[in-house]
Design an enzyme around this catalytic site. Structure first.
Site, PDB file in Angstrom:
ATOM      1  N   PRO A 127       0.777  -1.245   0.000  1.00  0.00           N
ATOM      2  CA  PRO A 127       0.000   0.000   0.000  1.00  0.00           C
ATOM      3  C   PRO A 127       0.813   1.301   0.000  1.00  0.00           C
ATOM      4  O   PRO A 127       0.806   2.059   0.977  1.00  0.00           O
ATOM      5  CB  PRO A 127      -0.834  -0.131   1.275  1.00  0.00           C
ATOM      6  CG  PRO A 127       0.028  -0.932   2.192  1.00  0.00           C
ATOM      7  CD  PRO A 127       0.743  -1.913   1.305  1.00  0.00           C
ATOM      8  N   CYS A 128       1.430   1.588  -1.122  1.00  0.00           N
ATOM      9  CA  CYS A 128       2.190   2.833  -1.242  1.00  0.00           C
ATOM     10  C   CYS A 128       1.269   4.056  -1.180  1.00  0.00           C
ATOM     11  O   CYS A 128       1.735   5.157  -0.880  1.00  0.00           O
ATOM     12  CB  CYS A 128       3.024   2.830  -2.515  1.00  0.00           C
ATOM     13  SG  CYS A 128       2.128   2.396  -4.010  1.00  0.00           S
ATOM     14  N   HIS A 129      -0.023   3.860  -1.409  1.00  0.00           N
ATOM     15  CA  HIS A 129      -0.975   4.979  -1.320  1.00  0.00           C
ATOM     16  C   HIS A 129      -1.137   5.484   0.112  1.00  0.00           C
ATOM     17  O   HIS A 129      -1.640   6.574   0.322  1.00  0.00           O
ATOM     18  CB  HIS A 129      -2.337   4.572  -1.898  1.00  0.00           C
ATOM     19  CG  HIS A 129      -2.985   3.429  -1.186  1.00  0.00           C
ATOM     20  ND1 HIS A 129      -2.670   2.112  -1.467  1.00  0.00           N
ATOM     21  CD2 HIS A 129      -3.914   3.387  -0.194  1.00  0.00           C
ATOM     22  CE1 HIS A 129      -3.386   1.320  -0.695  1.00  0.00           C
ATOM     23  NE2 HIS A 129      -4.152   2.071   0.100  1.00  0.00           N
TER      24      HIS A 129
END
Length: 161
Positions: A127-129
């Protein structure tokens, strides 16, 4: 030889890529920065991706908070350490680039963390978001800030599709 499929999602089509062993090694959105060329994804094969597709659909429905699909993250040791930290950010929470650098034991590495974050080959699942600017601002997302906002809204329970 790599193989891939394309699935529908609320965030436009997603391309899923598996390595020679059938392990997920890529998840890309249309127009993503640092997206490898389509020809590097190998032949299309819709039979390999049932588990990943089921988990992604459950995530988009708000029913799944932690992915368990097997992943193969291909990158430098530093990139893999950043991606490991991304996977430790709980659903619905965010961290700043500086906080990730601190977790890695190098408070001066915020920019390097940002670069590694941008090269994440398995977006959404890794989850780079969930990484934001120091002041809480939405910054730098290879899939576009609109998608980042929508993913964060989904996780906070305020998403409208």
């Amino acid at each position: 030889m790599k193989r891939h499929t394309v699935i529908d999602s609320p965030y436009d089509p997603l391309t899923l890529v598996a390595d020679d062993d059938g392990v997920l090694c890529g998840l890309y959105v249309v127009g993503q920065r640092h997206r490898p060329p389509q020809e590097s994804f190998g032949e299309r094969d819709d039979t390999l991706f049932d588990e990943a597709t089921e988990q992604l659909n459950a995530y988009f429905e708000g029913e799944l908070k932690e992915f368990t699909v097997q992943l193969r993250l291909i990158g430098t040791p530093f990139q893999r350490s950043v991606w490991d930290q991304l996977r430790r950010i709980p659903y619905g929470e965010t961290r700043s680039y500086g906080e990730l650098a601190e977790a890695l034991g190098n408070t001066g590495a915020s920019r390097a963390v940002g670069l590694a974050n941008g090269k994440n080959p398995i977006g959404i699942i890794v989850p780079c978001h969930r990484v934001i600017g120091a002041g809480g601002s939405l910054t730098g997302y290879g899939g576009g800030l609109d998608r980042k906002r929508r993913l964060l809204d989904l996780e906070s329970g305020s998403a409208l599709f």
